[in-house]
Design a protein around this motif. Structure first.
Motif, PDB file in Angstrom:
ATOM      1  N   ARG A  28       5.218   3.061   6.340  1.00  0.00           N
ATOM      2  CA  ARG A  28       4.298   2.151   6.596  1.00  0.00           C
ATOM      3  C   ARG A  28       3.563   1.226   5.644  1.00  0.00           C
ATOM      4  O   ARG A  28       3.568  -0.176   5.667  1.00  0.00           O
ATOM      5  CB  ARG A  28       2.788   2.994   7.092  1.00  0.00           C
ATOM      6  N   LEU A  29       3.543   1.525   4.246  1.00  0.00           N
ATOM      7  CA  LEU A  29       3.023   0.902   3.199  1.00  0.00           C
ATOM      8  C   LEU A  29       4.345  -0.111   2.829  1.00  0.00           C
ATOM      9  O   LEU A  29       4.079  -1.125   2.225  1.00  0.00           O
ATOM     10  CB  LEU A  29       2.965   1.812   1.834  1.00  0.00           C
ATOM     11  N   GLY A  30       5.516   0.203   3.061  1.00  0.00           N
ATOM     12  CA  GLY A  30       6.445  -0.848   2.775  1.00  0.00           C
ATOM     13  C   GLY A  30       6.379  -1.727   3.722  1.00  0.00           C
ATOM     14  O   GLY A  30       6.584  -3.078   3.137  1.00  0.00           O
ATOM     15  N   HIS A  31       6.366  -1.449   4.926  1.00  0.00           N
ATOM     16  CA  HIS A  31       6.090  -2.765   5.922  1.00  0.00           C
ATOM     17  C   HIS A  31       4.875  -3.668   5.631  1.00  0.00           C
ATOM     18  O   HIS A  31       4.785  -4.698   5.563  1.00  0.00           O
ATOM     19  CB  HIS A  31       6.036  -1.973   7.422  1.00  0.00           C
ATOM     20  N   MET A  32       3.757  -3.134   5.315  1.00  0.00           N
ATOM     21  CA  MET A  32       2.599  -3.860   5.157  1.00  0.00           C
ATOM     22  C   MET A  32       2.562  -4.324   3.671  1.00  0.00           C
ATOM     23  O   MET A  32       2.171  -5.546   3.600  1.00  0.00           O
ATOM     24  CB  MET A  32       1.492  -2.531   5.220  1.00  0.00           C
ATOM     25  N   LEU A  33       3.105  -3.957   2.845  1.00  0.00           N
ATOM     26  CA  LEU A  33       3.093  -4.701   1.514  1.00  0.00           C
ATOM     27  C   LEU A  33       3.937  -5.807   1.623  1.00  0.00           C
ATOM     28  O   LEU A  33       3.688  -6.843   1.194  1.00  0.00           O
ATOM     29  CB  LEU A  33       3.866  -3.767   0.328  1.00  0.00           C
ATOM     30  N   GLY A  34       5.275  -5.668   2.276  1.00  0.00           N
ATOM     31  CA  GLY A  34       6.140  -6.711   2.545  1.00  0.00           C
ATOM     32  C   GLY A  34       5.299  -7.866   3.340  1.00  0.00           C
ATOM     33  O   GLY A  34       5.295  -8.972   2.972  1.00  0.00           O
ATOM     34  N   GLY A  35       4.644  -7.545   4.309  1.00  0.00           N
ATOM     35  CA  GLY A  35       4.114  -8.263   5.253  1.00  0.00           C
ATOM     36  C   GLY A  35       3.044  -8.934   4.712  1.00  0.00           C
ATOM     37  O   GLY A  35       2.842 -10.400   4.463  1.00  0.00           O
ATOM     38  N   PHE A  36       2.388  -8.505   3.764  1.00  0.00           N
ATOM     39  CA  PHE A  36       0.948  -9.059   2.861  1.00  0.00           C
ATOM     40  C   PHE A  36       1.561 -10.013   1.740  1.00  0.00           C
ATOM     41  O   PHE A  36       0.951 -11.242   1.614  1.00  0.00           O
ATOM     42  CB  PHE A  36       0.095  -8.195   2.234  1.00  0.00           C
ATOM     43  N   ILE A  37       2.882  -9.652   1.264  1.00  0.00           N
ATOM     44  CA  ILE A  37       3.193 -10.498   0.354  1.00  0.00           C
ATOM     45  C   ILE A  37       3.662 -12.031   0.925  1.00  0.00           C
ATOM     46  O   ILE A  37       3.735 -12.770   0.463  1.00  0.00           O
ATOM     47  CB  ILE A  37       4.457  -9.950  -0.495  1.00  0.00           C
ATOM     48  N   LEU A  76      -0.194 -12.250   9.202  1.00  0.00           N
ATOM     49  CA  LEU A  76      -1.132 -11.252   8.861  1.00  0.00           C
ATOM     50  C   LEU A  76      -1.483 -10.479  10.225  1.00  0.00           C
ATOM     51  O   LEU A  76      -1.682  -9.069  10.128  1.00  0.00           O
ATOM     52  CB  LEU A  76      -2.660 -12.201   8.805  1.00  0.00           C
ATOM     53  N   GLY A  77      -1.410 -10.951  11.390  1.00  0.00           N
ATOM     54  CA  GLY A  77      -1.555 -10.073  12.530  1.00  0.00           C
ATOM     55  C   GLY A  77      -0.757  -8.948  12.718  1.00  0.00           C
ATOM     56  O   GLY A  77      -1.115  -7.841  12.803  1.00  0.00           O
ATOM     57  N   VAL A  78       0.477  -9.204  12.548  1.00  0.00           N
ATOM     58  CA  VAL A  78       1.648  -8.110  12.802  1.00  0.00           C
ATOM     59  C   VAL A  78       1.562  -7.199  11.668  1.00  0.00           C
ATOM     60  O   VAL A  78       1.964  -6.004  11.898  1.00  0.00           O
ATOM     61  CB  VAL A  78       2.982  -8.875  13.118  1.00  0.00           C
ATOM     62  N   THR A  79       1.158  -7.761  10.368  1.00  0.00           N
ATOM     63  CA  THR A  79       1.375  -6.958   9.245  1.00  0.00           C
ATOM     64  C   THR A  79      -0.141  -5.763   9.560  1.00  0.00           C
ATOM     65  O   THR A  79       0.289  -4.612   9.193  1.00  0.00           O
ATOM     66  CB  THR A  79       0.871  -7.456   7.923  1.00  0.00           C
ATOM     67  N   LEU A  80      -1.014  -6.190  10.129  1.00  0.00           N
ATOM     68  CA  LEU A  80      -2.216  -5.384  10.325  1.00  0.00           C
ATOM     69  C   LEU A  80      -1.738  -4.210  11.518  1.00  0.00           C
ATOM     70  O   LEU A  80      -2.190  -3.128  11.543  1.00  0.00           O
ATOM     71  CB  LEU A  80      -3.621  -6.106  10.607  1.00  0.00           C
ATOM     72  N   LEU A  81      -1.126  -4.920  12.212  1.00  0.00           N
ATOM     73  CA  LEU A  81      -0.808  -3.931  13.264  1.00  0.00           C
ATOM     74  C   LEU A  81       0.343  -2.631  12.787  1.00  0.00           C
ATOM     75  O   LEU A  81       0.643  -1.736  13.482  1.00  0.00           O
ATOM     76  CB  LEU A  81       0.338  -4.594  14.561  1.00  0.00           C
ATOM     77  N   CYS A  82       1.082  -3.046  11.559  1.00  0.00           N
ATOM     78  CA  CYS A  82       1.904  -1.890  11.251  1.00  0.00           C
ATOM     79  C   CYS A  82       1.149  -0.869  10.523  1.00  0.00           C
ATOM     80  O   CYS A  82       1.835   0.376  10.167  1.00  0.00           O
ATOM     81  CB  CYS A  82       2.719  -2.820   9.947  1.00  0.00           C
ATOM     82  N   LEU A  83      -0.234  -0.694  10.829  1.00  0.00           N
ATOM     83  CA  LEU A  83      -1.029   0.565  10.596  1.00  0.00           C
ATOM     84  C   LEU A  83      -0.555   1.611  11.427  1.00  0.00           C
ATOM     85  O   LEU A  83      -0.696   2.805  11.080  1.00  0.00           O
ATOM     86  CB  LEU A  83      -2.469   0.413  10.754  1.00  0.00           C
ATOM     87  N   ALA A  84       0.168   1.264  12.478  1.00  0.00           N
ATOM     88  CA  ALA A  84       0.860   2.174  13.686  1.00  0.00           C
ATOM     89  C   ALA A  84       2.068   2.607  13.315  1.00  0.00           C
ATOM     90  O   ALA A  84       2.351   3.567  13.793  1.00  0.00           O
ATOM     91  CB  ALA A  84       1.036   1.355  15.037  1.00  0.00           C
TER      92      ALA A  84
END
Length: 396
Positions: free
Chosen positions: A74-83, A174-182
């Motif tokens: 989860r953190l890997g996906h979200m970190l990459g997306g936010f970057i 940003l939207g799909v990155t936040l959805l990666c909380l799932a």
């Protein structure tokens, strides 16, 4: 059933994040003229900036993959997306070439992280029955992302501002990155008692199966990239087409890669042996390369050969990714292994333009065919052996 459905949605989300990340390049390529004029940068500067996108993967994708193994998926996906989202912001507020370079370097870093996390997620939560199809679909991210970026640029073009297209991309990212909380923050445990970053790196670069797969997997996309770069000029010269027309043909045909990836996934799901499918696709691709670069005077035949080639690339890339779980002795290092494969592919992407444009300057069509045929044969030979679908893996 509920869990299976949830897993499928999470995998789709991971794929969409990868495609959106790749779209950072696709959305800017058709707007390069407007961007160049406003930032006062040359075409060479823009080309160098696009190359910078691949540099993080080429230099450190294995390290990023090892980090994903430690951070969790989860953190890997979200970190990459936010970057990548931050790269959108850097470029949106840029005023010159240095911010342009920084934006592509930042986005390439985020994408390198995502391209390690996504296949690791597939290996972590897919069932053996769906794993091959999921990996095959994920392997189509490059043409899907570039095409999505192109579509986004065209739809945003009515506003006459490249920054608007970039803002739309940033909002989607940003939207799909936040959805990666799932995404489940799984970090598979290891029989050796836990992850060690340096040991993971050493393991990835010394495991014969993973290294052989990385080399084999890097060849089809490298040849495909080189072909896509020079075919517009080759077809324009050989068939007396406007360069814009031959470029459009190449862009549309490139989507066949996605169909090839899907076909490979279906074939492997009904127990077609991957080694036979890989060999057949490599052979078909070699014949297609000969037809592409030896003009027959028949444009229809050349385009058909191009379609066969791009479909073959999709099949070869899909099989390379689909067999990755089968050659791993330790699923806790799946991120490091996926990182090494991504790193090898990125190295090929960085090196290919120089080679292909050097050959183009000498107008040697036979050289392209020779490079493709020899390289494809080498990829078949070096591809590691793997166990059939009934293999035993670590419990997931």
């Amino acid at each position: 059933m509920h869990m299976v459905g949830k897993s499928q949605l999470v995998l789709i989300l991971s794929y969409v994040l990868t495609v959106f990340g790749m779209a950072f390049v696709g959305v800017l390529v058709p707007l390069a003229g407007d961007l160049g004029r406003e930032l006062q940068v040359s075409a060479a500067n823009l080309g160098f900036a696009i190359t910078m996108f691949s540099v993080p993967s080429a230099v450190a994708a294995t390290m990023f993959g090892s980090a994903v193994d430690k951070l969790g998926l989860r953190l890997g996906h979200m970190l990459g997306g936010f970057i990548i989202f931050s790269a959108d912001l850097v470029l949106y507020f840029s005023h010159g070439k240095f911010e342009l370079y920084a934006a592509f370097l930042i986005s390439g870093t985020g994408f390198a992280i995502i391209s390690a996390a996504a296949p690791a997620l597939i290996m972590a939560i897919s069932s053996p029955e769906t794993e091959a199809r999921a990996m095959s679909l994920w392997a189509s991210y490059a043409p899907a992302g570039l095409s999505f970026g192109l579509m986004l640029a065209v739809l945003s073009g009515a506003h006459g501002d490249w920054r608007f297209a970039l803002a739309v991309h940033a909002a989607l990212m940003l939207g799909v990155t936040l959805l990666c909380l799932a995404v489940p923050n799984v970090a598979p445990t290891s029989p050796h008692g836990g992850a060690d970053g340096w040991k993971d790196l050493v393991w990835a670069f010394t495991d014969r199966g993973v290294v052989r797969l990385a080399i084999a997997a890097s060849i089809p996309p490298a040849i495909g990239y080189g072909t896509a770069l020079v075919v517009p000029s080759v077809f324009a010269s050989a068939y007396h087409l406007p360069l814009a027309t031959s470029s459009t043909v190449m862009a549309l045909v490139n989507l066949t890669t996605i169909a090839g990836s899907a076909l490979a996934g279906v074939a492997m799901s009904v127990r077609v042996r991957p080694v036979l499918l890989y060999g057949a696709a490599a052979f078909a691709g070699a014949i297609a390369q000969i037809l592409i670069f030896h003009p027959t005077g028949m444009l229809g035949l050349a385009i058909a050969a191009l379609v066969i080639w791009t479909a073959a690339v999709g099949i070869l890339m899909a099989i390379s990714m689909a067999i990755l779980p089968d050659i791993l002795s330790d699923l806790s290092r799946s991120g490091a292994a996926a990182g090494l494969v991504s790193q090898a592919i990125a190295v090929g992407s960085v090196a290919t333009p120089t080679l292909y444009f050097a050959v183009l300057s000498h107008s040697q069509g036979a050289a392209y065919s020779a490079i493709a045929c020899v390289s494809l044969l080498f990829s078949v030979v070096i591809l590691p052996a793997w166990r059939p679908a009934s293999r035993t893996t670590l419990a997931r």
